[in-house]
Write an enzyme that holds these catalytic residues in place. Structure first.
Site, PDB file in Angstrom:
ATOM      1  N   TYR A 283       3.702   7.068  10.013  1.00 32.29           N
ATOM      2  CA  TYR A 283       2.898   5.915   9.615  1.00 32.29           C
ATOM      3  C   TYR A 283       3.786   4.800   9.046  1.00 32.29           C
ATOM      4  O   TYR A 283       3.603   3.626   9.369  1.00 32.29           O
ATOM      5  CB  TYR A 283       1.837   6.340   8.590  1.00 32.29           C
TER       6      TYR A 283
ATOM      7  N   PRO B 173      -4.451   0.587  18.869  1.00 30.99           N
ATOM      8  CA  PRO B 173      -4.209   0.022  17.533  1.00 30.99           C
ATOM      9  C   PRO B 173      -4.236   1.035  16.381  1.00 30.99           C
ATOM     10  O   PRO B 173      -3.849   0.694  15.266  1.00 30.99           O
ATOM     11  CB  PRO B 173      -5.336  -0.996  17.378  1.00 30.99           C
TER      12      PRO B 173
ATOM     13  N   TYR C   1      -9.511   5.451   7.310  1.00 28.46           N
ATOM     14  CA  TYR C   1      -9.652   5.820   8.725  1.00 28.46           C
ATOM     15  C   TYR C   1     -10.685   6.948   8.781  1.00 28.46           C
ATOM     16  O   TYR C   1     -10.460   8.004   8.179  1.00 28.46           O
ATOM     17  CB  TYR C   1      -8.334   6.341   9.297  1.00 28.46           C
TER      18      TYR C   1
ATOM     19  N   HIS D 161       0.842  -1.202   0.000  1.00 29.70           N
ATOM     20  CA  HIS D 161       0.000   0.000   0.000  1.00 29.70           C
ATOM     21  C   HIS D 161       0.877   1.252   0.000  1.00 29.70           C
ATOM     22  O   HIS D 161       1.738   1.412   0.854  1.00 29.70           O
ATOM     23  CB  HIS D 161      -0.909   0.027   1.230  1.00 29.70           C
TER      24      HIS D 161
ATOM     25  N   LYS E  83       0.857   0.040  15.270  1.00 27.00           N
ATOM     26  CA  LYS E  83       2.282   0.032  15.624  1.00 27.00           C
ATOM     27  C   LYS E  83       2.693  -1.142  16.515  1.00 27.00           C
ATOM     28  O   LYS E  83       3.891  -1.398  16.672  1.00 27.00           O
ATOM     29  CB  LYS E  83       2.657   1.341  16.337  1.00 27.00           C
TER      30      LYS E  83
END
Ligand code: APR
Ligand code: PHB
Length: 394
Positions: free
Chosen positions: A390, A299, A207, A79, A303
Site C-alpha cells: 500500500y 483504482p 475500504y 495518513h 497506484k
C-alpha cells in the site's frame, strides 16, 4: 490545407500534459534539458478530470524534487493507516507501525494544477490543442513529431520522445504491433464516484467489502469527501441520482459509519470502468512510454499516479545521465526497471480488487474473501505484506 511551419529542434518531445508529461517536463527543465510539451486538449479540460488522491512517499519526494510541492506540503493529509470494513465491523491496517511509512492524501486534480502553474512560472509553455500528433523516425538518428496548431503543420526534431499521452494516446499506437506484448484484464464492474462538500465520514480511508458490492470512503480535505461504490458496467450516471447513491453506500458500510455519514448534493459524479493493462517493452527506439500510455491498474489502492511518477523518475534519471555523460546505459534499463514495479503494482491492485469486490453471486467466493480479511486481524505477516504494498516501494 494547413500551412507548413518551421522545424523546431528540441532535446525531448513530450506528448501529453497529464501528470506524467508535466512532471517530466519540470524535472528536465530544472536539469537544463530542453523539452516541448504537446497536449491535444485545453488546459481547462485537463484540469477538470477527477482522479485518485493517495500519494506514496516516493511520489511526494519526486514532486518536491520537481519544485511543485508547496501546496502539497501545506494541504496534503498525512495518513498512517486505513480501515477495512467487512462483516459489519472494521479492522485498521496501521501502515505506519507496520512499515514506518505513511501516505499523503492530495487530489491528482490539485497536482495537475500545481504542475501547470509551476511550468508557466518557469517561463516554459505547453502547446495545448495540438492536433493530429504524428511520431516518426523512431529508430532513426533523430525522431520527428508533426502536429497541427494554430492552423499550420508544425514539426519537432528531437533526440527522444516521451509518450505521456495516456491509454488512448498516439504514442503506443505508433509502435509496430509485432514489437509489443499487451496484457489485459477487464473487470465485470465499474466505480461510481461522487464528490461532495461535506466532512468525510472518517479521518482515514475506509475500504468496504459488502455482499452488495465494494464501497470506498475517501476525502480531499476536512470539508470535501470523495466516495465510490462498485456499480454495473452498464450503469449510466443518470441511473444514480444522489439519493440512490447515498442509500446504497450507507447499506454497504457498518452501522456507525452509515449513521454518521453527512450527505448532500454531489458536486461531481462519474463512472469509470476497471481495467488491468500492461504493455511491454515500454520503449521502442527513441520513444519511451510513460504512465497510463503503458499501463493501467484498477483504482483499488490508488497506484495509477504513483506508477506514473515512478516511470518519470526512471526516465528522468536515464535522460539526465545521457545529457551529462553521453551514456545510454540507464536509458537502456528504462523498460526493465519500470516494468518490475508495474507488474508488482498490477498484482497488488488485482489482489486488492479481488479481495474487496463482488464478482458474482457465489456465496463461497464471498466467504473466502471474508476469511482472508479476517486473517489480517490475526496475522501480522499478512498485514505487513498488505501495508508494504500500500505504501509502495521508495
Ligand atoms: N496528442 C497529445 N496529447 C494527447 C494525445 C495526443 N494524441 N492523446 C492523449 N493526450 C493527452 C490527454 O489529453 C491527457 O491530457 O495526454 C494526457 C495523458 O494524461 P493522463 O491520461 O492523465 O496520463 P498520465 O499523465 O500518464 O497520468 C497517469 O492519471 O489516469 C490517471 O490513474 C492514472 O493517476 C494516473 C495518471
Ligand atoms: C480517491 O480518493 O479518489 C481514492 C482513494 C483511494 C483509492 C482510490 C481512489 O484506492
Amino acid at each position: 490545407m494547413p500551412l507548413r511551419g518551421w522545424v523546431v529542434k528540441t532535446q525531448v518531445a513530450i506528448v501529453g500534459a497529464g501528470p506524467s508529461g508535466l512532471l517530466l517536463a519540470r524535472l528536465l527543465d530544472r536539469a537544463g534539458i530542453r523539452s516541448v510539451v504537446l497536449e491535444s486538449r485545453t488546459r481547462a479540460y485537463v484540469e477538470a478530470r477527477i482522479r485518485a488522491g493517495v500519494l506514496e512517499e516516493g511520489t511526494v519526494n519526486l514532486l518536491r524534487e520537481a519544485g511543485v510541492s508547496s501546496r502539497l506540503d501545506q494541504d496534503g493529509l498525512r495518513h498512517g493507516g486505513f480501515e477495512l470494513a467487512f462483516a459489519n465491523g472494521t479492522h485498521r491496517i496501521d501502515i505506519e507501525a507496520l512499515t514506518g511509512k505513511h501516505v499523503t492524501v492530495y487530489g491528482q486534480t490539485e497536482i495537475q494544477k500545481d504542475l501547470a502553474d509551476a511550468h508557466l512560472a518557469a517561463g516554459a509553455q505547453v502547446q495545448y490543442e495540438a492536433k493530429q500528433v504524428q511520431l516518426d523516425q523512431l529508430t532513426g538518428t533523430a525522431a520527428r513529431v508533426r502536429y497541427q496548431a494554430c492552423g499550420a503543420w508544425q514539426e519537432l526534431e528531437c533526440d527522444f520522445i516521451a509518450g505521456c499521452d495516456g491509454f488512448h494516446g498516439v504514442s503506443r499506437q505508433s509502435i509496430p504491433v509485432e514489437r509489443l506484448r499487451q496484457h489485459e484484464r477487464i473487470y465485470p464492474f465499474g466505480w461510481l464516484g461522487l464528490l461532495v462538500d461535506l466532512p468525510p465520514v472518517s479521518k482515514e480511508l475506509v475500504y468496504a467489502n459488502h455482499e452488495r458490492g465494494f464501497a470506498l470512503c475517501s476525502m480531499r480535505s476536512a470539508t470535501r469527501s470523495r466516495y465510490y461504490i462498485q456499480c454495473s458496467v452498464e450503469d449510466q450516471v443518470t441511473d444514480w441520482p444522489d439519493s440512490r447513491f447515498w442509500d446504497e453506500i450507507r447499506m454497504r458500510l457498518p452501522e456507525p459509519y452509515a449513521a454518521r455519514m453527512a450527505i448532500g448534493p454531489a458536486i461531481e459524479k462519474s463512472i469509470a470502468p476497471l481495467r488491468s493493462f500492461v504493455t511491454e517493452p515500454m520503449r521502442y527506439g527513441r520513444l519511451f512510454l510513460v504512465g497510463d500510455a503503458a499501463h493501467i491498474v484498477p483504482p483499488t489502492g490508488a497506484k495509477g499516479l504513483n506508477l506514473a511518477a515512478a516511470d518519470v523518475r526512471v526516465l528522468y534519471e536515464g535522460l539526465a545521465e545521457f545529457y551529462a555523460s553521453g551514456s545510454q546505459a540507464l536509458l537502456d534499463e528504462y523498460s526493465s526497471r519500470a516494468l518490475a514495479r508495474v507488474w508488482n503494482a498490477t498484482r497488488f491492485s488485482w489482489w486488492f480488487t479481488a479481495l474487496t469486490h463482488k464478482f458474482s453471486d457465489d456465496a463461497f467466493a464471498h466467504r473466502l474473501q471474508l476469511a482472508e480479511l479476517d486473517n489480517l486481524r490475526h496475522s501480522t505477516a499478512a498485514s505487513q505484506a498488505f501495508a508494504e504494498n500500500y505504501v509502495g516501494q521508495l
